[in-house]
Scaffold this motif. Structure first.
Motif, mmCIF file in Angstrom:
data_model
loop_
_atom_site.group_PDB
_atom_site.id
_atom_site.type_symbol
_atom_site.label_atom_id
_atom_site.label_comp_id
_atom_site.label_asym_id
_atom_site.label_seq_id
_atom_site.Cartn_x
_atom_site.Cartn_y
_atom_site.Cartn_z
ATOM 1 N N ARG A 12 21.953 87.563 13.411
ATOM 2 C CA ARG A 12 21.883 87.157 14.822
ATOM 3 C C ARG A 12 21.198 85.801 14.966
ATOM 4 O O ARG A 12 21.587 84.979 15.819
ATOM 5 N N ASP A 15 23.671 83.239 14.256
ATOM 6 C CA ASP A 15 24.631 83.121 15.352
ATOM 7 C C ASP A 15 24.083 82.244 16.482
ATOM 8 O O ASP A 15 24.791 81.354 16.989
ATOM 9 N N VAL A 16 22.820 82.481 16.868
ATOM 10 C CA VAL A 16 22.286 81.693 17.989
ATOM 11 C C VAL A 16 22.047 80.247 17.567
ATOM 12 O O VAL A 16 22.185 79.320 18.385
ATOM 13 N N ALA A 18 23.965 78.598 15.475
ATOM 14 C CA ALA A 18 25.291 77.980 15.529
ATOM 15 C C ALA A 18 25.690 77.666 16.960
ATOM 16 O O ALA A 18 26.244 76.591 17.250
ATOM 17 N N GLU A 19 25.407 78.583 17.858
ATOM 18 C CA GLU A 19 25.732 78.355 19.268
ATOM 19 C C GLU A 19 24.978 77.149 19.820
ATOM 20 O O GLU A 19 25.499 76.418 20.680
ATOM 21 N N ALA A 20 23.762 76.929 19.328
ATOM 22 C CA ALA A 20 22.950 75.807 19.808
ATOM 23 C C ALA A 20 23.361 74.486 19.188
ATOM 24 O O ALA A 20 23.286 73.434 19.847
ATOM 25 N N PRO A 23 27.803 72.574 19.683
ATOM 26 C CA PRO A 23 28.218 71.679 20.764
ATOM 27 C C PRO A 23 27.889 70.205 20.510
ATOM 28 O O PRO A 23 28.520 69.315 21.099
#
Length: 257
Positions: A12, A15-16, A18-20, A23
């Protein structure tokens, strides 16, 4: 807390992060220079901040050792070691092999490690608790057999990152292997675990640079030590890392160093 729960949390965290960071990838983020002359971007800070928020909520007793925001104390004796973007120069240049590194350390030694390269679609996760094991994108991987240094495929981020004495040792290794690749940062270590590379040699690494790499390679059957053959611990100050997939390669490399 079970090791399986820690593995789920580690996934997890990746995952966060990568999300940050994604972009900003190939978006030409502004680059700042830190006191040690290494680069940092808003993506580095955003990814580490996202992981820290999750850890502060889900593991409030554990400490955090991060590249961008330093160390927070541990009440449990455990530390989560974070490098939000390993290979910031590669990230800024649009190369997809940058990675996020996450390690869980107990008694100064990493027991869980994760290399996440979200732009490349690669994720390695290694565990040294119980039966050592490493997966790449969920599938078990092993290092490859290699009879010796002369048959080895090796890699290092850049020869200019070595000290003068370290570069002399590196040249002895570089002249001995069948092939030497440059660039790759943490991605090289995942490739050792998967059996595509046989050796990585680097100098000047901090714990957040190497902690996650140890379980990934050891879980796949490889070895990671300093240049004297000693296990790496959080007290290491030299940052001289030798990672190999086959014990025969490791022994020969240590002799040449």
């Amino acid at each position: 807390m079970s090791i399986e729960a820690d593995i789920i949390l580690m996934q997890r965290l990746a995952d966060v992060a990568a999300e940050a960071s994604l972009p900003y990838f190939r978006g030409q983020p502004a680059i700042e220079q830190k006191a040690d002359l290494s680069p940092v971007t808003v993506a580095d800070r955003a990814a580490e901040s996202a992981m820290r928020r999750m850890l502060e909520r889900d593991r409030p007793s554990d400490g955090i050792y991060g590249e961008e925001y330093g160390v927070s104390a541990s009440r449990s004796g455990r530390f989560w070691v974070l490098d939000p973007i390993d290979g910031t120069r590669a990230f800024v240049a649009g190369r997809p092999i940058y990675g996020t590194l996450v390690a869980l350390v107990e008694d100064t030694r990493p027991i869980l490690g994760l290399i996440s390269a979200p732009a490349a679609g690669d994720r390695w996760l290694g565990c040294t608790v119980g039966t050592p094991r490493t997966t790449h994108n969920g599938r078990p991987v092993r290092t490859r057999a290699c009879e010796g240094l002369g048959a080895a495929r090796a890699a290092s981020t850049h020869p200019l990152l070595f000290s003068a004495a370290g570069h002399a040792a590196f040249q002895r290794i570089g002249r001995s292997v069948t092939d030497m690749l440059f660039g790759g940062d943490c991605h090289n270590y995942g490739l050792v675990a998967s059996g595509s590379l046989d050796l990585v040699m680097e100098e000047g690494l901090k714990p957040y640079d190497w902690a996650a790499l140890v379980p990934v390679i050891e879980g796949a059957g490889g070895q990671v030590t300093d240049w004297r053959g000693r296990p790496l611990t959080m007290a290491d100050t030299e940052g001289r890392v030798l990672a190999t997939g086959d014990a025969r390669v490791h022994e020969e490399a240590l002799a040449r160093i």
